[in-house]
Write a protein that holds these residues in place. Structure first.
Motif, PDB file in Angstrom:
ATOM      1  N   MET A   1       0.845  -1.207   0.000  1.00 37.90           N
ATOM      2  CA  MET A   1       0.000   0.000   0.000  1.00 37.90           C
ATOM      3  C   MET A   1       0.872   1.246   0.000  1.00 37.90           C
ATOM      4  N   PRO A 360      -6.379  10.077   0.583  1.00 35.99           N
ATOM      5  CA  PRO A 360      -6.027   9.421  -0.678  1.00 35.99           C
ATOM      6  C   PRO A 360      -6.611  10.170  -1.875  1.00 35.99           C
ATOM      7  N   THR A 383      -8.959   0.846   1.712  1.00 29.24           N
ATOM      8  CA  THR A 383      -7.820   1.143   2.586  1.00 29.24           C
ATOM      9  C   THR A 383      -7.805   0.219   3.797  1.00 29.24           C
ATOM     10  N   ALA A 386      -6.468  -3.132   2.625  1.00 28.35           N
ATOM     11  CA  ALA A 386      -5.017  -3.063   2.464  1.00 28.35           C
ATOM     12  C   ALA A 386      -4.321  -3.044   3.824  1.00 28.35           C
ATOM     13  N   GLY A 387      -4.914  -2.360   4.775  1.00 25.48           N
ATOM     14  CA  GLY A 387      -4.345  -2.312   6.120  1.00 25.48           C
ATOM     15  C   GLY A 387      -4.393  -3.658   6.814  1.00 25.48           C
ATOM     16  N   THR A 398       3.053   0.041   7.402  1.00 22.66           N
ATOM     17  CA  THR A 398       2.049   0.264   6.362  1.00 22.66           C
ATOM     18  C   THR A 398       0.648   0.261   6.968  1.00 22.66           C
ATOM     19  N   ALA A 399       0.413  -0.628   7.924  1.00 19.68           N
ATOM     20  CA  ALA A 399      -0.890  -0.670   8.584  1.00 19.68           C
ATOM     21  C   ALA A 399      -1.175   0.631   9.330  1.00 19.68           C
ATOM     22  N   ARG A 401      -0.002   3.628   8.549  1.00 19.89           N
ATOM     23  CA  ARG A 401      -0.320   4.660   7.563  1.00 19.89           C
ATOM     24  C   ARG A 401      -1.750   4.504   7.063  1.00 19.89           C
ATOM     25  N   ALA A 402      -2.177   3.267   6.837  1.00 22.87           N
ATOM     26  CA  ALA A 402      -3.549   3.022   6.390  1.00 22.87           C
ATOM     27  C   ALA A 402      -4.550   3.502   7.435  1.00 22.87           C
ATOM     28  N   GLU A 405      -4.952   7.240   7.357  1.00 22.68           N
ATOM     29  CA  GLU A 405      -5.778   7.663   6.222  1.00 22.68           C
ATOM     30  C   GLU A 405      -7.253   7.389   6.488  1.00 22.68           C
ATOM     31  N   VAL A 406      -7.541   6.219   7.054  1.00 22.70           N
ATOM     32  CA  VAL A 406      -8.934   5.877   7.361  1.00 22.70           C
ATOM     33  C   VAL A 406      -9.524   6.886   8.345  1.00 22.70           C
TER      34      VAL A 406
END
Length: 491
Positions: A1, A360, A383, A386-387, A398-399, A401-402, A405-406
């Motif tokens: 992601m 995003p 998202t 992906a997380g 990465t989780a 960052r997801a 964003e969420v």
């Protein structure tokens, strides 16, 4: 992601486009003054307890004003309340109480409903009864310009002359000849049955004196349509950017607003936005539901954040056929989002202060496409997926960052779980109750874990069933068991 891209470069050429009801096309939104937006939304006539259909407009236009602010605009948001009206007078008489008492009580209930769904307060919420002088002044201007006239029958009524204004019918693209008579007053005082009331003379035999004000035409009260024209002009000026409301208000209310304001020489609204209805499966189903669709009744079974998510996930111009099954599906969908945020234990971000750089690209594009919340909600779930995959792969960065964003996307929708509004709406003891339940469930989970370690699976299953019977769902994760409140099956 991917990591979220920052900076303004990715926003070049991106602008908000909205469907303008007046032109019946999606248009680039260009405010009258760059960086400033004047938004007027017709609020409710406070005659009864608000139900789910009533608050949809409040939620939809709350999302709009939040997005306008994310885009960097200074928004002046006016949402009125109609607190004097034929229906208010009639219902108050039926209930044997003063009309102003009914209006006040129902306004308080509406305020509670908005707060329970985290609908932000507007810049100002004017009430019709507080602006009678401005209405009288506007009526006088219309008479002077030849667009209105006092009734000749001595009733004290004043009417707008629809045939005096060449563009009457432009908003809804109708010809005067095709319109039905306006039912808001006795037609005998009208030059044309389609003329609508600007002022209603006091009927001393049937109406309380408290529901009347002095005017050049005698005691009386304003007609419904003149109220919004006067209040919009007072707080937003003769010309402003967006006028919103439910699609049922397009005619006659908004048509009449536009006609009388422009006949008085005002520019009025540049764009018109209308949200669609929430419907039920016919009259029979509506009767069987009774009062179960009022906001307090629904919130006995669902959290305010879940009901708001249900309303937000549909496009504002799409009709929503209400059912508890559909609401349950929305609860499940939002639960997946919350479950991810709980699993990742994100450092997160506090509610508020979202910028475009936090979001995003696909979410920004969806929102700029006529506030496309269905596509934007899809980005949230993409998202989340992906997380979750990142968590399964052990990629905690990465989780994280997801999750951020969420949270930013949820914030745009007024759905940030940590927003203090949700704690306020749920009541002051909610956090203490959660802590107490958490401690009790944790103890039971420790017993279950020990039973499983001892290979006493019968005891472990019994503990699990005991927890489930209490309405609590258990999820076994690599980080250990987690609990959440199960979905209610009773309506």
């Amino acid at each position: 992601m991917r990591a979220p891209r920052r900076g303004p470069s990715r926003l070049a050429g991106v602008s908000l486009r909205i469907y303008d009801t007046a032109t019946r096309e999606v248009r680039d939104f260009v405010p009258l003054v760059e960086g400033k937006v004047g938004l007027y939304v017709c609020g409710l006539t406070v005659q009864s307890e608000p139900h789910v259909g009533h608050v949809r407009s409040g939620v939809n236009f709350d999302v709009l004003q939040r997005w306008l602010r994310v885009l960097g605009n200074d928004v002046t948001f006016i949402r009125n309340t109609t607190d004097i009206d034929d229906k208010i007078l009639a219902k108050a008489a039926e209930q044997g109480r003063p009309w102003y008492n009914l209006a006040y009580d129902m306004h308080r209930e509406l305020t509670k409903a908005y707060a329970a769904l985290n609908v932000a307060a507007p810049t100002y919420e004017p009430a019709a009864t507080g602006h009678v002088p401005e209405m009288v002044e506007l009526i006088e201007a219309l008479i002077e310009r030849g667009h209105a006239y006092p009734a000749a029958d001595g009733s004290g009524d004043v009417y707008f002359d629809v045939r005096s204004f060449a563009d009457y019918g432009a908003l809804t693209r109708q010809k005067v000849e095709d319109m039905e008579a306006a039912p808001d007053a006795d037609p005998r005082g009208k030059r044309d049955p389609r003329d609508f009331a600007l002022w209603k003379g006091w009927k001393s035999a049937t109406e309380p004196r408290t529901a009347s004000w002095p005017s050049p035409w005698g005691r009386g009260r304003p007609g419904w349509h003149i109220e919004c024209s006067a209040m919009a002009a007072k707080y937003l000026g003769d010309a402003f950017d967006i006028h919103g409301g439910g699609m049922d208000l397009r005619f006659p209310h908004h048509e009449n607003e536009q006609a009388q304001s422009r006949a008085a020489g005002q520019g009025f609204a540049s764009y018109w936005m209308h949200n669609a209805w929430i419907t039920t499966a016919g009259e029979k189903m509506s009767k069987s539901l009774g009062n179960s669709l009022t906001i307090p009744a629904v919130l006995q079974k669902y959290r305010g954040i879940e009901l708001r998510y249900y309303l937000v996930q549909a496009h504002y111009r799409s009709h929503v056929e209400f059912s508890f099954e559909a609401l349950d599906e929305a609860v499940t969908g939002f639960g997946r989002i919350e479950s991810f945020l709980e699993r990742v234990d994100a450092d997160g971000r506090a509610a508020g202060g979202v910028t475009l750089a936090d979001l995003p690209d696909a979410f920004v594009a969806a929102m700029n496409d006529d506030i496309g919340t269905p596509a934007a909600v899809a980005v949230i779930h993409d998202t989340v997926r992906a997380g979750n995959k990142a968590l399964a792969d052990g990629d905690d960065a990465t989780a994280q960052r997801a999750a951020k964003e969420v949270l930013a996307m949820l914030d745009v929708f007024g759905l940030h779980p940590a927003d203090p509004a949700w704690a306020q709406g749920a009541g002051g003891d909610t956090d203490r109750l959660t802590e107490a339940v958490d401690a009790l469930v944790a103890g039971l989970l420790e017993q279950r874990q020990q039973a499983r370690a001892d290979k006493d699976f019968a005891a472990a299953d019994a503990i699990r069933d005991r927890i489930k019977a209490a309405g609590i769902e258990i999820e076994d994760t690599p980080q250990g068991p987690r609990w959440s409140l199960g979905q209610s099956s009773t309506h």
